[in-house]
Design an enzyme around this catalytic site. Structure first.
Site, PDB file in Angstrom:
ATOM      1  N   HIS A  96       2.652 -43.007  -4.780  1.00  0.00           N
ATOM      2  CA  HIS A  96       2.767 -43.264  -6.141  1.00  0.00           C
ATOM      3  C   HIS A  96       2.841 -44.564  -6.514  1.00  0.00           C
ATOM      4  O   HIS A  96       3.373 -45.411  -5.852  1.00  0.00           O
ATOM      5  CB  HIS A  96       4.102 -42.494  -6.683  1.00  0.00           C
ATOM      6  CG  HIS A  96       4.237 -42.556  -8.052  1.00  0.00           C
ATOM      7  ND1 HIS A  96       3.414 -42.147  -8.980  1.00  0.00           N
ATOM      8  CD2 HIS A  96       4.983 -43.484  -8.987  1.00  0.00           C
ATOM      9  CE1 HIS A  96       3.784 -42.509 -10.305  1.00  0.00           C
ATOM     10  NE2 HIS A  96       4.774 -43.152 -10.243  1.00  0.00           N
ATOM     11  N   SER A  97       2.094 -44.901  -7.517  1.00  0.00           N
ATOM     12  CA  SER A  97       1.662 -46.365  -8.028  1.00  0.00           C
ATOM     13  C   SER A  97       1.432 -47.355  -6.812  1.00  0.00           C
ATOM     14  O   SER A  97       0.553 -47.238  -6.120  1.00  0.00           O
ATOM     15  CB  SER A  97       3.084 -46.757  -8.807  1.00  0.00           C
ATOM     16  OG  SER A  97       2.870 -47.938  -9.490  1.00  0.00           O
ATOM     17  N   MET A  98       2.285 -48.400  -6.443  1.00  0.00           N
ATOM     18  CA  MET A  98       1.996 -49.347  -5.491  1.00  0.00           C
ATOM     19  C   MET A  98       1.807 -48.439  -4.296  1.00  0.00           C
ATOM     20  O   MET A  98       0.804 -48.753  -3.278  1.00  0.00           O
ATOM     21  CB  MET A  98       3.406 -50.180  -5.353  1.00  0.00           C
ATOM     22  CG  MET A  98       2.878 -51.131  -4.054  1.00  0.00           C
ATOM     23  SD  MET A  98       4.261 -52.199  -3.833  1.00  0.00           S
ATOM     24  CE  MET A  98       5.386 -51.426  -2.557  1.00  0.00           C
ATOM     25  N   SER A 100       0.318 -45.749  -3.624  1.00  0.00           N
ATOM     26  CA  SER A 100      -1.154 -45.355  -3.355  1.00  0.00           C
ATOM     27  C   SER A 100      -1.751 -46.527  -2.868  1.00  0.00           C
ATOM     28  O   SER A 100      -2.601 -46.165  -1.749  1.00  0.00           O
ATOM     29  CB  SER A 100      -1.539 -45.059  -4.863  1.00  0.00           C
ATOM     30  OG  SER A 100      -0.993 -43.907  -5.388  1.00  0.00           O
ATOM     31  N   SER A 123      -1.069 -41.322  -6.796  1.00  0.00           N
ATOM     32  CA  SER A 123      -0.544 -40.957  -8.105  1.00  0.00           C
ATOM     33  C   SER A 123      -0.272 -41.960  -8.840  1.00  0.00           C
ATOM     34  O   SER A 123       0.138 -43.101  -8.505  1.00  0.00           O
ATOM     35  CB  SER A 123       0.891 -40.180  -7.606  1.00  0.00           C
ATOM     36  OG  SER A 123       1.511 -40.197  -8.688  1.00  0.00           O
TER      37      SER A 123
END
Length: 255
Positions: A96-98, A100, A123
């Protein structure tokens, strides 16, 4: 609790060891996040998946260690450990976010080493080659806290506690440095399918930029848009877990 495949490993946590699960899933936290963020997912996906959660330095039981401020260095460490603990089961990655970006770079490294992952699920993050300049890492402490509040990734009550703020800000600021200095000039082509998830009102991630992940795979791309902002996956946890379970269910199982 730690999986016996990774004895005394600081980088990987296995909250619900499931050695009989047909697949493994490694989960990568967001900026400022920790392995415990994925405790609920590990519980929900058992016994369908053996879930590992990555623990970056500079938080929780690794708080005394320096924060790693380079995405590629994080990826080097995690890829080495996942390769060392491979047990023949298909491996999927979720970030998720970083997370990813770290997951993507880990997938790239494992593929180059001849042990490609079976699926990448990203994500809340635009495609790696789409760089958008930002300077959150250089803001004052109040500015960083304001960003966290906007993204709603940290409990608002915690952000009002000065002691907790002092505790988490070094990791948050270091992680933002890693993200904001990350550059991927050209798309890397993975041989595994990519599933991208995003909230429909994410203030930091444009849906068109998420579609750019299609440029990073030769094996198929899917996009799912869920209601919510950057941390849509908290209120939409059941929907996210179902999407992950569905994708894992398509993976070929080692005979």
């Amino acid at each position: 609790m730690t999986d016996s495949s990774f004895p005394e490993d600081l980088w990987l946590r296995n909250f619900h060891p499931t050695p009989g699960a047909p697949v493994r899933l490694a989960c990568f936290p967001h900026a400022g996040g920790s392995a415990s963020f994925y405790f609920p997912m590990a519980h929900a996906l058992s016994p369908d998946a053996d879930v590992l959660a990555v623990q970056y330095p500079g938080r929780q039981d690794r708080r005394s260690e320096p924060v790693v401020t380079d995405i590629t260095v994080l990826a080097d460490h995690v890829a080495d450990r996942l390769a060392a603990g491979a047990d023949g089961r298909p491996l999927a990655l979720f970030g998720h976010s970083m997370g990813s970006l770290v997951a993507f770079e880990v997938a790239d490294r494992l593929q180059a080493a001849g042990t490609p992952v079976s699926a990448l699920i990203v994500s809340g993050r635009r495609a790696p080659h789409l760089h958008r300049p930002d300077d959150i890492r250089n803001r004052s402490d109040d500015g960083v806290v304001a960003e966290l509040r906007e993204l709603s990734g940290t409990d608002a009550g915690l952000l009002g506690d000065e002691e907790i703020i002092r505790m988490i800000l070094p990791a948050v600021r270091g992680d933002y440095q890693a993200v904001e200095t990350y550059l991927r000039a050209t798309p890397a082509r993975l041989t595994c399918p990519v599933l991208a998830l995003v909230g429909d009102s994410d203030p930091r991630v444009a849906i068109d930029d998420v579609r750019g992940w299609a440029d990073h795979t030769t094996a198929g791309f899917d996009l799912r848009i869920l209601p919510g902002g950057h941390f849509y996956l908290v209120p939409e946890r059941a929907a996210v877990e179902e999407a992950v379970r569905e994708r894992l269910g398509t993976l070929p199982v080692a005979g």
